[in-house]
Design a protein around this motif. Structure first.
Motif, PDB file in Angstrom:
ATOM      1  N   TYR A 347       0.820  -1.220   0.000  1.00 55.20           N
ATOM      2  CA  TYR A 347       0.000   0.000   0.000  1.00 55.20           C
ATOM      3  C   TYR A 347       0.850   1.265   0.000  1.00 55.20           C
ATOM      4  O   TYR A 347       1.945   1.281   0.556  1.00 55.20           O
ATOM      5  CB  TYR A 347      -0.901   0.031   1.247  1.00 55.20           C
ATOM      6  N   ASP A 348       0.291   2.323  -0.577  1.00 57.36           N
ATOM      7  CA  ASP A 348       0.958   3.627  -0.541  1.00 57.36           C
ATOM      8  C   ASP A 348       0.619   4.409   0.717  1.00 57.36           C
ATOM      9  O   ASP A 348       1.368   5.295   1.118  1.00 57.36           O
ATOM     10  CB  ASP A 348       0.527   4.477  -1.753  1.00 57.36           C
ATOM     11  N   GLU A 349      -0.537   4.100   1.298  1.00 54.79           N
ATOM     12  CA  GLU A 349      -1.015   4.920   2.419  1.00 54.79           C
ATOM     13  C   GLU A 349      -1.653   4.070   3.507  1.00 54.79           C
ATOM     14  O   GLU A 349      -2.260   3.035   3.218  1.00 54.79           O
ATOM     15  CB  GLU A 349      -2.077   5.918   1.924  1.00 54.79           C
ATOM     16  N   LEU A 350      -1.532   4.579   4.690  1.00 57.59           N
ATOM     17  CA  LEU A 350      -2.154   3.964   5.854  1.00 57.59           C
ATOM     18  C   LEU A 350      -3.254   4.923   6.311  1.00 57.59           C
ATOM     19  O   LEU A 350      -2.971   6.093   6.616  1.00 57.59           O
ATOM     20  CB  LEU A 350      -1.069   3.813   6.928  1.00 57.59           C
ATOM     21  N   ILE A 351      -4.473   4.425   6.316  1.00 58.93           N
ATOM     22  CA  ILE A 351      -5.595   5.305   6.662  1.00 58.93           C
ATOM     23  C   ILE A 351      -5.901   5.127   8.148  1.00 58.93           C
ATOM     24  O   ILE A 351      -6.280   4.036   8.585  1.00 58.93           O
ATOM     25  CB  ILE A 351      -6.805   4.979   5.768  1.00 58.93           C
ATOM     26  N   CYS A 352      -5.680   6.194   8.898  1.00 60.41           N
ATOM     27  CA  CYS A 352      -5.744   6.111  10.361  1.00 60.41           C
ATOM     28  C   CYS A 352      -7.107   6.609  10.824  1.00 60.41           C
ATOM     29  O   CYS A 352      -7.537   7.698  10.436  1.00 60.41           O
ATOM     30  CB  CYS A 352      -4.661   6.981  10.977  1.00 60.41           C
ATOM     31  N   TYR A 353      -7.759   5.834  11.695  1.00 60.28           N
ATOM     32  CA  TYR A 353      -9.100   6.221  12.114  1.00 60.28           C
ATOM     33  C   TYR A 353      -9.256   6.114  13.626  1.00 60.28           C
ATOM     34  O   TYR A 353      -8.503   5.404  14.302  1.00 60.28           O
ATOM     35  CB  TYR A 353     -10.161   5.348  11.414  1.00 60.28           C
ATOM     36  N   ARG A 354     -10.252   6.856  14.099  1.00 61.21           N
ATOM     37  CA  ARG A 354     -10.591   6.841  15.514  1.00 61.21           C
ATOM     38  C   ARG A 354     -12.048   7.273  15.633  1.00 61.21           C
ATOM     39  O   ARG A 354     -12.471   8.168  14.911  1.00 61.21           O
ATOM     40  CB  ARG A 354      -9.680   7.831  16.266  1.00 61.21           C
ATOM     41  N   ALA A 355     -12.765   6.604  16.510  1.00 53.95           N
ATOM     42  CA  ALA A 355     -14.161   6.967  16.776  1.00 53.95           C
ATOM     43  C   ALA A 355     -14.969   7.133  15.479  1.00 53.95           C
ATOM     44  O   ALA A 355     -15.721   8.095  15.310  1.00 53.95           O
ATOM     45  CB  ALA A 355     -14.221   8.247  17.620  1.00 53.95           C
ATOM     46  N   GLY A 356     -14.764   6.204  14.556  1.00 56.61           N
ATOM     47  CA  GLY A 356     -15.608   6.183  13.351  1.00 56.61           C
ATOM     48  C   GLY A 356     -15.229   7.187  12.280  1.00 56.61           C
ATOM     49  O   GLY A 356     -15.943   7.351  11.291  1.00 56.61           O
ATOM     50  N   LYS A 357     -14.110   7.866  12.470  1.00 54.81           N
ATOM     51  CA  LYS A 357     -13.705   8.900  11.491  1.00 54.81           C
ATOM     52  C   LYS A 357     -12.254   8.753  11.092  1.00 54.81           C
ATOM     53  O   LYS A 357     -11.414   8.377  11.914  1.00 54.81           O
ATOM     54  CB  LYS A 357     -13.846  10.277  12.137  1.00 54.81           C
ATOM     55  N   VAL A 358     -11.968   9.097   9.837  1.00 51.71           N
ATOM     56  CA  VAL A 358     -10.569   9.120   9.386  1.00 51.71           C
ATOM     57  C   VAL A 358      -9.904  10.340  10.017  1.00 51.71           C
ATOM     58  O   VAL A 358     -10.361  11.470   9.846  1.00 51.71           O
ATOM     59  CB  VAL A 358     -10.491   9.213   7.843  1.00 51.71           C
ATOM     60  N   GLU A 359      -8.808  10.075  10.764  1.00 53.61           N
ATOM     61  CA  GLU A 359      -8.131  11.181  11.452  1.00 53.61           C
ATOM     62  C   GLU A 359      -6.914  11.659  10.640  1.00 53.61           C
ATOM     63  O   GLU A 359      -6.561  12.822  10.661  1.00 53.61           O
ATOM     64  CB  GLU A 359      -7.700  10.703  12.836  1.00 53.61           C
ATOM     65  N   ALA A 360      -6.262  10.715   9.958  1.00 55.50           N
ATOM     66  CA  ALA A 360      -5.053  11.074   9.209  1.00 55.50           C
ATOM     67  C   ALA A 360      -4.811  10.034   8.134  1.00 55.50           C
ATOM     68  O   ALA A 360      -5.316   8.909   8.217  1.00 55.50           O
ATOM     69  CB  ALA A 360      -3.852  11.128  10.153  1.00 55.50           C
ATOM     70  N   VAL A 361      -4.043  10.428   7.124  1.00 56.70           N
ATOM     71  CA  VAL A 361      -3.593   9.473   6.102  1.00 56.70           C
ATOM     72  C   VAL A 361      -2.073   9.573   6.061  1.00 56.70           C
ATOM     73  O   VAL A 361      -1.532  10.635   5.764  1.00 56.70           O
ATOM     74  CB  VAL A 361      -4.213   9.803   4.727  1.00 56.70           C
ATOM     75  N   TRP A 362      -1.400   8.495   6.442  1.00 60.06           N
ATOM     76  CA  TRP A 362       0.060   8.519   6.536  1.00 60.06           C
ATOM     77  C   TRP A 362       0.665   7.803   5.333  1.00 60.06           C
ATOM     78  O   TRP A 362       0.348   6.631   5.070  1.00 60.06           O
ATOM     79  CB  TRP A 362       0.529   7.808   7.818  1.00 60.06           C
ATOM     80  N   PRO A 363       1.568   8.469   4.617  1.00 56.01           N
ATOM     81  CA  PRO A 363       2.224   7.787   3.495  1.00 56.01           C
ATOM     82  C   PRO A 363       3.176   6.690   3.968  1.00 56.01           C
ATOM     83  O   PRO A 363       3.877   6.867   4.973  1.00 56.01           O
ATOM     84  CB  PRO A 363       2.999   8.904   2.791  1.00 56.01           C
ATOM     85  N   ILE A 364       3.197   5.586   3.258  1.00 53.63           N
ATOM     86  CA  ILE A 364       4.110   4.481   3.553  1.00 53.63           C
ATOM     87  C   ILE A 364       5.344   4.725   2.678  1.00 53.63           C
ATOM     88  O   ILE A 364       5.567   4.084   1.657  1.00 53.63           O
ATOM     89  CB  ILE A 364       3.405   3.132   3.321  1.00 53.63           C
ATOM     90  N   THR A 365       6.108   5.700   3.127  1.00 51.02           N
ATOM     91  CA  THR A 365       7.142   6.316   2.298  1.00 51.02           C
ATOM     92  C   THR A 365       8.238   5.344   1.864  1.00 51.02           C
ATOM     93  O   THR A 365       8.790   5.473   0.779  1.00 51.02           O
ATOM     94  CB  THR A 365       7.789   7.477   3.093  1.00 51.02           C
ATOM     95  N   ALA A 366       8.584   4.401   2.731  1.00 53.19           N
ATOM     96  CA  ALA A 366       9.719   3.516   2.427  1.00 53.19           C
ATOM     97  C   ALA A 366       9.279   2.222   1.740  1.00 53.19           C
ATOM     98  O   ALA A 366      10.076   1.311   1.565  1.00 53.19           O
ATOM     99  CB  ALA A 366      10.495   3.199   3.698  1.00 53.19           C
ATOM    100  N   ARG A 367       8.019   2.165   1.338  1.00 47.72           N
ATOM    101  CA  ARG A 367       7.557   0.923   0.709  1.00 47.72           C
ATOM    102  C   ARG A 367       8.165   0.771  -0.688  1.00 47.72           C
ATOM    103  O   ARG A 367       8.388   1.762  -1.402  1.00 47.72           O
ATOM    104  CB  ARG A 367       6.035   0.887   0.618  1.00 47.72           C
ATOM    105  N   GLY A 368       8.461  -0.450  -1.014  1.00 45.66           N
ATOM    106  CA  GLY A 368       8.947  -0.716  -2.360  1.00 45.66           C
ATOM    107  C   GLY A 368      10.323  -0.140  -2.647  1.00 45.66           C
ATOM    108  O   GLY A 368      10.810  -0.267  -3.762  1.00 45.66           O
ATOM    109  N   ALA A 369      10.958   0.488  -1.655  1.00 48.74           N
ATOM    110  CA  ALA A 369      12.294   1.052  -1.879  1.00 48.74           C
ATOM    111  C   ALA A 369      13.224  -0.094  -2.260  1.00 48.74           C
ATOM    112  O   ALA A 369      13.446  -1.009  -1.478  1.00 48.74           O
ATOM    113  CB  ALA A 369      12.779   1.764  -0.614  1.00 48.74           C
ATOM    114  N   ALA A 370      13.730  -0.045  -3.472  1.00 43.27           N
ATOM    115  CA  ALA A 370      14.277  -1.275  -4.042  1.00 43.27           C
ATOM    116  C   ALA A 370      15.748  -1.515  -3.762  1.00 43.27           C
ATOM    117  O   ALA A 370      16.178  -2.641  -3.610  1.00 43.27           O
ATOM    118  CB  ALA A 370      14.043  -1.262  -5.546  1.00 43.27           C
ATOM    119  N   LEU A 371      16.557  -0.482  -3.714  1.00 46.49           N
ATOM    120  CA  LEU A 371      18.010  -0.697  -3.729  1.00 46.49           C
ATOM    121  C   LEU A 371      18.560  -1.163  -2.389  1.00 46.49           C
ATOM    122  O   LEU A 371      18.056  -0.776  -1.362  1.00 46.49           O
ATOM    123  CB  LEU A 371      18.717   0.609  -4.120  1.00 46.49           C
TER     124      LEU A 371
END
Ligand code: PLP
Ligand code: MN
Length: 371
Positions: A347-371
């Motif tokens: 995934y590119d993003e982690l969707i963070c939620y609390r109390a039934g609502k999306v609070e933040a969207v955090w990028p999964i910045t180091a994903r797929g980093a190949a070298l």
């Protein structure tokens, strides 16, 4: 910003489009607090493994709560975290090849960077590159403490490598990497205890041999989510590398817990929608192999007794259901991934939620980093 994202902050949880990787922030924060509590009063430093989350937002929260830095598995991952402001990264791997070594040395000019070695030629490469740049880098010897992956096994190899490292002007010998990966998933607490006892004994033998030569072993580092209390209580280790504890996957939930174990809870889920309801006992969801890693078993349906995830193909997941209309077409269910680390990497993003609502969207910045 394109409106066609799985979710934006402020959206209702129900409206997060599927499949999506979602994080229960309350459970996640409790997991962070449990680790802090578990190590409080001990001499253990916490250096969480960022291979699990690949997410600077999480690393910075871990550091804010007392972690001294993080671990990464690759130079390219470490680079993403250094760019995000992490000042101390241990790359828990052997780094081989001129380009990777040069990249690691670049990072070492900007942050405290550590690498592992288990062969004289790795030391020679870093000796050469560090002298050329007049930049210091931390070096740890990896010892095979029972996992049968990387690492040296004999006292002679450890003392030879340590002497080679201490003779190199820009290499700082820090200590021993003694991570026992397979022990994390031994199901019975007694099996994990025996494995970490053996790992500790090996580490002590190596430390004594080095001390006899006048070489100081500042750090003995290791431990994952399944064994953290054992290394903590060993009297041998002084640093913890657990990673999965922030999320807790279905495979870890299969470990039987002993009284000394630290309890973590599921915080990471794949939200998936029912896209077909071909029979009374079968629902098909939009999360298959590309939405949840199955190397450590199929995902497990969260809090829906009688509904079981039974088969994964690329973009389809088959649920066996006891009731013809639960879940119904268009409903969503949450899945606990079998293995959190490779799932996050999808995934590119982690969707963070609390109390039934999306609070933040955090990028999964180091994903797929190949070298
Ligand atoms: N340290 C090393 C070297 C690892 O390879 C891993 C995971 O595989 C960890 C720490 C973290 O283990 P866990 O995610 O099981 O807590
Ligand atoms: Mn893992």
């Amino acid at each position: 910003m394109s409106p066609w994202k799985a979710a934006h902050p402020g959206d209702a949880f129900e409206d997060i489009d599927t499949p999506a990787l979602v994080l229960d922030l309350d459970a996640f924060e409790r997991n962070l607090a449990r680790m802090t509590q578990a190590l409080a009063g001990s001499k253990m430093r916490l250096r969480p493994h960022a291979k699990s989350h690949k997410c600077p937002d999480i690393a910075l929260r871990q550091i804010q709560q007392g972690a001294i830095g993080i671990c990464c598995q690759k130079v390219s991952e470490a680079a993403r975290f250094v760019e995000a402001g992490v000042k101390d990264v241990l790359i828990t791997n052997q780094i081989v090849g001129a380009r990777k070594v040069a990249h690691a040395m670049d990072l070492a000019a900007r942050a405290t960077i550590g690498v592992l070695v288990d062969h004289p030629s790795q030391v020679a490469q870093f000796d050469h590159a560090s002298q050329e740049r007049k930049t210091t880098i931390d070096v740890y010897i990896e010892v095979d403490v029972g996992m049968g992956r990387c690492g040296v096994s004999s006292v002679q190899e450890v003392t030879d490598l340590a002497q080679q490292i201490t003779a190199a002007p820009y290499l700082r010998f820090m200590g021993l990497q003694c991570y026992h990966g397979s022990a994390q998933h031994y199901r019975e607490p007694e099996q994990r205890q025996a494995a970490i006892r053996q790992a500790s004994d090996i580490a002590v033998t190596m430390r004594h041999a080095l001390e006899k030569l006048g070489i100081k072993v500042e750090r003995i580092t290791g431990a994952g989510t399944g064994s953290v209390a054992l290394e903590r209580d060993s009297g041998v280790f002084n640093e913890v590398q657990s990673g999965s504890y922030v999320f807790m996957d279905a495979d870890y939930a299969k470990n039987h817990q002993g009284p000394q174990d630290v309890q973590f809870e599921h915080a990471l889920f794949v939200k998936t929608g029912v896209m077909s309801r071909p029979t009374a006992d079968r629902a098909v969801v939009d999360a298959g192999l590309k939405a949840s890693s199955v190397d450590s078993g199929l995902p497990v349906v969260w809090k829906k007794p009688g509904v079981h995830y039974t088969k994964a193909s690329d973009e389809h997941g088959v649920l066996q259901t006891e009731q013809a209309n639960d879940p119904a077409l268009g409903d969503f269910v949450l899945l606990i991934p079998g293995h959190c680390d490779p799932t996050v990497n999808l995934y590119d993003e982690l969707i963070c939620y609390r109390a039934g609502k999306v609070e933040a969207v955090w990028p999964i910045t180091a994903r797929g980093a190949a070298l």
